[in-house]
Design a protein around this motif. Structure first.
Motif, PDB file in Angstrom:
ATOM      1  N   TRP A 302     -37.380 -33.826 -21.055  1.00 49.38           N
ATOM      2  CA  TRP A 302     -37.799 -34.982 -21.848  1.00 49.38           C
ATOM      3  C   TRP A 302     -39.321 -34.997 -22.019  1.00 49.38           C
ATOM      4  N   ARG A 303     -40.048 -34.603 -20.968  1.00 56.56           N
ATOM      5  CA  ARG A 303     -41.505 -34.551 -21.090  1.00 56.56           C
ATOM      6  C   ARG A 303     -41.935 -33.550 -22.159  1.00 56.56           C
ATOM      7  N   GLU A 304     -41.169 -32.471 -22.309  1.00 56.71           N
ATOM      8  CA  GLU A 304     -41.497 -31.479 -23.326  1.00 56.71           C
ATOM      9  C   GLU A 304     -40.965 -31.888 -24.698  1.00 56.71           C
ATOM     10  N   ALA A 305     -39.818 -32.559 -24.745  1.00 56.17           N
ATOM     11  CA  ALA A 305     -39.189 -32.893 -26.022  1.00 56.17           C
ATOM     12  C   ALA A 305     -39.782 -34.143 -26.649  1.00 56.17           C
ATOM     13  N   TYR A 306     -40.272 -35.057 -25.815  1.00 50.09           N
ATOM     14  CA  TYR A 306     -40.755 -36.335 -26.348  1.00 50.09           C
ATOM     15  C   TYR A 306     -41.866 -36.182 -27.387  1.00 50.09           C
ATOM     16  N   PRO A 307     -42.884 -35.321 -27.158  1.00 56.72           N
ATOM     17  CA  PRO A 307     -43.922 -35.175 -28.191  1.00 56.72           C
ATOM     18  C   PRO A 307     -43.357 -34.695 -29.518  1.00 56.72           C
ATOM     19  N   HIS A 308     -42.367 -33.767 -29.462  1.00 57.67           N
ATOM     20  CA  HIS A 308     -41.779 -33.269 -30.709  1.00 57.67           C
ATOM     21  C   HIS A 308     -41.075 -34.404 -31.471  1.00 57.67           C
ATOM     22  N   MET A 309     -40.317 -35.195 -30.741  1.00 56.67           N
ATOM     23  CA  MET A 309     -39.601 -36.285 -31.397  1.00 56.67           C
ATOM     24  C   MET A 309     -40.572 -37.324 -31.969  1.00 56.67           C
ATOM     25  N   LEU A 310     -41.641 -37.594 -31.232  1.00 54.72           N
ATOM     26  CA  LEU A 310     -42.631 -38.546 -31.723  1.00 54.72           C
ATOM     27  C   LEU A 310     -43.289 -38.028 -32.998  1.00 54.72           C
ATOM     28  N   VAL A 311     -43.601 -36.729 -33.015  1.00 60.36           N
ATOM     29  CA  VAL A 311     -44.221 -36.123 -34.198  1.00 60.36           C
ATOM     30  C   VAL A 311     -43.303 -36.254 -35.408  1.00 60.36           C
ATOM     31  N   VAL A 312     -42.023 -35.951 -35.191  1.00 60.60           N
ATOM     32  CA  VAL A 312     -41.084 -36.025 -36.310  1.00 60.60           C
ATOM     33  C   VAL A 312     -40.955 -37.465 -36.805  1.00 60.60           C
ATOM     34  N   PHE A 313     -40.936 -38.415 -35.878  1.00 60.46           N
ATOM     35  CA  PHE A 313     -40.826 -39.810 -36.289  1.00 60.46           C
ATOM     36  C   PHE A 313     -42.029 -40.224 -37.149  1.00 60.46           C
ATOM     37  N   VAL A 314     -43.214 -39.846 -36.719  1.00 60.55           N
ATOM     38  CA  VAL A 314     -44.423 -40.175 -37.485  1.00 60.55           C
ATOM     39  C   VAL A 314     -44.403 -39.480 -38.843  1.00 60.55           C
ATOM     40  N   LEU A 315     -43.988 -38.199 -38.845  1.00 58.12           N
ATOM     41  CA  LEU A 315     -43.925 -37.469 -40.112  1.00 58.12           C
ATOM     42  C   LEU A 315     -42.904 -38.093 -41.063  1.00 58.12           C
ATOM     43  N   THR A 316     -41.793 -38.552 -40.515  1.00 55.06           N
ATOM     44  CA  THR A 316     -40.769 -39.157 -41.354  1.00 55.06           C
ATOM     45  C   THR A 316     -41.272 -40.455 -41.990  1.00 55.06           C
ATOM     46  N   LEU A 317     -41.974 -41.288 -41.214  1.00 51.25           N
ATOM     47  CA  LEU A 317     -42.495 -42.545 -41.748  1.00 51.25           C
ATOM     48  C   LEU A 317     -43.596 -42.318 -42.787  1.00 51.25           C
ATOM     49  N   GLY A 318     -44.406 -41.297 -42.553  1.00 43.81           N
ATOM     50  CA  GLY A 318     -45.537 -41.070 -43.458  1.00 43.81           C
ATOM     51  C   GLY A 318     -45.358 -39.937 -44.414  1.00 43.81           C
ATOM     52  N   LEU A 319     -44.081 -39.558 -44.692  1.00 42.79           N
ATOM     53  CA  LEU A 319     -43.814 -38.368 -45.498  1.00 42.79           C
ATOM     54  C   LEU A 319     -44.418 -38.457 -46.900  1.00 42.79           C
ATOM     55  N   GLY A 320     -44.350 -39.655 -47.541  1.00 41.66           N
ATOM     56  CA  GLY A 320     -44.795 -39.760 -48.934  1.00 41.66           C
ATOM     57  C   GLY A 320     -46.291 -39.834 -49.113  1.00 41.66           C
ATOM     58  N   PHE A 321     -47.068 -40.338 -48.135  1.00 45.76           N
ATOM     59  CA  PHE A 321     -48.495 -40.586 -48.369  1.00 45.76           C
ATOM     60  C   PHE A 321     -49.403 -40.169 -47.205  1.00 45.76           C
ATOM     61  N   LEU A 322     -48.816 -39.496 -46.140  1.00 44.11           N
ATOM     62  CA  LEU A 322     -49.645 -39.059 -45.006  1.00 44.11           C
ATOM     63  C   LEU A 322     -49.561 -37.541 -44.828  1.00 44.11           C
ATOM     64  N   GLY A 323     -49.747 -36.802 -45.915  1.00 44.81           N
ATOM     65  CA  GLY A 323     -49.664 -35.338 -45.857  1.00 44.81           C
ATOM     66  C   GLY A 323     -50.660 -34.736 -44.891  1.00 44.81           C
ATOM     67  N   PHE A 324     -51.908 -35.237 -44.902  1.00 46.51           N
ATOM     68  CA  PHE A 324     -52.946 -34.667 -44.029  1.00 46.51           C
ATOM     69  C   PHE A 324     -52.610 -34.873 -42.560  1.00 46.51           C
ATOM     70  N   ARG A 325     -51.954 -36.022 -42.283  1.00 40.90           N
ATOM     71  CA  ARG A 325     -51.533 -36.242 -40.898  1.00 40.90           C
ATOM     72  C   ARG A 325     -50.382 -35.305 -40.516  1.00 40.90           C
ATOM     73  N   MET A 326     -49.567 -34.998 -41.524  1.00 39.58           N
ATOM     74  CA  MET A 326     -48.484 -34.050 -41.253  1.00 39.58           C
ATOM     75  C   MET A 326     -49.051 -32.711 -40.782  1.00 39.58           C
ATOM     76  N   LEU A 327     -50.116 -32.239 -41.445  1.00 42.28           N
ATOM     77  CA  LEU A 327     -50.731 -30.976 -41.040  1.00 42.28           C
ATOM     78  C   LEU A 327     -51.269 -31.062 -39.610  1.00 42.28           C
ATOM     79  N   ARG A 328     -51.864 -32.243 -39.321  1.00 43.50           N
ATOM     80  CA  ARG A 328     -52.394 -32.433 -37.968  1.00 43.50           C
ATOM     81  C   ARG A 328     -51.282 -32.390 -36.919  1.00 43.50           C
ATOM     82  N   GLN A 329     -50.153 -33.045 -37.221  1.00 37.40           N
ATOM     83  CA  GLN A 329     -49.026 -33.061 -36.285  1.00 37.40           C
ATOM     84  C   GLN A 329     -48.414 -31.672 -36.136  1.00 37.40           C
ATOM     85  N   ILE A 330     -48.373 -30.926 -37.249  1.00 35.24           N
ATOM     86  CA  ILE A 330     -47.848 -29.551 -37.164  1.00 35.24           C
ATOM     87  C   ILE A 330     -48.733 -28.721 -36.238  1.00 35.24           C
ATOM     88  N   ALA A 331     -50.056 -28.915 -36.368  1.00 33.86           N
ATOM     89  CA  ALA A 331     -50.973 -28.180 -35.494  1.00 33.86           C
ATOM     90  C   ALA A 331     -50.723 -28.540 -34.028  1.00 33.86           C
TER      91      ALA A 331
END
Length: 531
Positions: A302-331
């Motif tokens: 869970w300690r390893e999986a939680y950051p991935h799930m959080l990233v996906v949740f943020v990317l899903t919420l900001g998919l239409g207008f937070l592209g630059f943040r998506m790149l940051r989360q991918i990094a």
């Protein structure tokens, strides 16, 4: 003349409404696309974390198995050291008796052994009534009696040559928790004469177990073969002596295999879901157990999986207008995967190191008995498939006990290392394997070698050992020598077994010993001919 209709005539379509209409019709498709992308991201992350969990679980299995094997070898070596001392004491007492002069000599010997092995708590000798005769603590033995101890009661009624290992007890002399290993000694007519006892500090095992980093709910345990819990990390003296025969280990798994790994939904100790690795010791009725808690494994995942799930949740919420943040989360995600890969690599290196330790004899650097058994089975099958000979040399140091008695165990260990180096130098091909078979006995497995060639190699080893010119005052030769037994056969299906080769070499070694030692004897060529 044609009259043009007015501009506000409804029959003329306004072209400016067409792009707006098309965008309106594309919105549902865009929404579907966004939903599909979000679902795809969720599915991908779920799959990746599921794979990470499976990989981590497999690594945990490998780690638990390797740790169990390593601890089992260390435990067996600890009891073997104590048992070897007991065998020496039994021989001395049965040979020299328990007179006052001999007891004074024995007391000095007991003190010396305990000083050399800090893991030992003490060494004791009792007469047939349980009265203390001598001990390593130089304490008064007047009025002290141990006839009520379980080891004493057991050995009175059991005349076999096996040692008795009891459950941990508190020492009557120091109050420490100790393991007891005891042997019986007899009068010349075979009657019970008393008990020699070695006590091993329980804290030695606790320190050893606590040196490994496991989860807070994971455990390391040592059980007796009859289903009694002897020691467990984390340590709780209330658990010592607990009956665990009804647990899945003793009820389902030990009857089928002496080692293995399995999942249980309810541990016999605390009812937790656990991944349990176990191994029964080769020489003593003890079971080494490593128990990884499913709760700890899930917490780590869970300690390893939680950051991935959080990233996906943020990317899903900001998919239409937070592209630059998506790149940051991918990094960030790539960085997390890189750290995970580093952790996996480190775990693999640890597993490789544990595997190497589990296959090597710590004193001589040769292969250990476990690796030899595996190699013998493999080379036996290969020789059978290719119709090739397989040879085995068994060698034993002559009068080694007297050498140890005269020069001391450190000199004996150094002697074994020198002889092992000579044998190892005779590994001339990739398949040759030199192994410490047990005690001062060494085996050399020679694939693709016939009896005559193996005999020549054994003679060369014998000459090289003599060339070492290791002084041996109690030998008639004046130097340390070896005896060798040689056997070879071309295995035939349904006719031969690996044990046949072992038995042949062992008989030849016995013949070499009987012939006066410092001999090389080969098994007769007809020893393995089919009837």
């Amino acid at each position: 003349m044609t009259t043009l209709p007015p501009r506000d005539d409804p029959g003329i379509a306004d072209d400016t409404t067409a792009p707006s209409s098309r965008r309106h019709h594309l919105m549902p498709l865009a929404k579907v696309f966004v939903v599909l992308v979000c679902l795809s991201l969720l599915v991908i992350v779920f799959w990746q974390n599921h794979n990470v969990y499976n990989i981590g679980r497999q690594h945990a299995k490998n780690y638990a198995a390797n740790l169990t094997n390593s601890l089992a070898q260390q435990t067996e070596a600890t009891f073997k050291q104590a048992d070897t001392i007991l065998l020496e004491l039994v021989e001395r007492v049965e040979t020299d008796g328990t007179g006052a002069a001999n007891l004074r000599r024995l007391e000095s010997l007991l003190v010396q052994h305990v000083k050399e092995l800090p893991k030992l708590h003490g060494l004791f000798i009792y007469d047939a009534s349980g009265r203390w005769l001598v001990n390593s603590m130089r304490r008064s033995t007047v009025g002290v009696n141990n006839a009520d101890r379980d080891y004493f009661i057991y050995l009175i009624t059991h005349a076999d040559a096996k040692p008795f290992i009891g459950k941990p007890v508190k020492s009557r002399s120091t109050g420490e928790w100790i393991f007891t290993i005891a042997r019986r000694f007899n009068h010349a007519d075979g009657r019970f004469a008393g008990v020699v006892l070695a006590t091993i500090r329980l804290d030695y095992f606790n320190q050893q177990y606590n040196s490994y980093r496991l989860g807070p709910n994971s455990a390391i345990a040592l059980d007796s073969a009859d289903g009694v819990l002897l020691l467990r990390r984390p340590f709780d003296e209330k658990q010592i002596g607990m009956d665990i025969r009804n647990g899945p280990l003793f009820r389902e798994h030990l009857p089928k295999a002496t080692s293995g790994i399995f999942q249980t939904n309810a541990s016999a100790i605390d009812g937790q879901e656990r991944l349990i690795s176990y191994r029964q010791l080769d020489s003593y009725p003890l079971i080494q157990v490593v128990s990884l808690s499913q709760k700890d494994l899930m917490a780590q995942w869970w300690r390893e999986a939680y950051p991935h799930m959080l990233v996906v949740f943020v990317l899903t919420l900001g998919l239409g207008f937070l592209g630059f943040r998506m790149l940051r989360q991918i990094a960030r995600r790539l960085e997390a995967e890189n750290e995970l890969q580093k952790a996996q690599t480190a775990l693999q290196q640890l597993n490789h190191e544990l595997e190497r330790m589990a296959m090597q004899d710590g004193l001589t650097g040769l292969a250990n008995r476990r690796q030899f058994d595996l190699a013998l089975d493999e080379e036996f099958r290969r020789a059978m498939r290719h119709n090739q000979p397989l040879a085995l040399i068994m060698l034993d140091v002559d009068i080694f006990k007297q050498y140890n008695d005269h020069y001391g165990h450190p000199a004996g260990d150094d002697c074994l290392r020198k002889i092992s180096a000579v044998v190892k130098a005779c590994q001339r091909r990739a398949g040759d394997l030199a192994a410490r078979y047990g005690g001062e006995e060494i085996a050399l497995l020679l694939p693709g070698t016939d009896l005559a060639s193996a005999h020549a190699i054994a003679e060369q080893i014998q000459q090289d050992v003599r060339a070492l010119a290791i002084a041996h005052a109690t030998s008639s030769n004046g130097i340390l020598t070896i005896s060798c037994g040689v056997d070879a056969l071309v295995p035939m299906r349904n006719k031969h077994l690996p044990l046949d080769l072992l038995a042949g070499a062992d008989k030849a070694l016995y013949a070499a010993k009987s012939a006066g030692r410092d001999h090389v004897v080969a098994a007769p060529p007809t020893a393995h001919m089919p009837e």
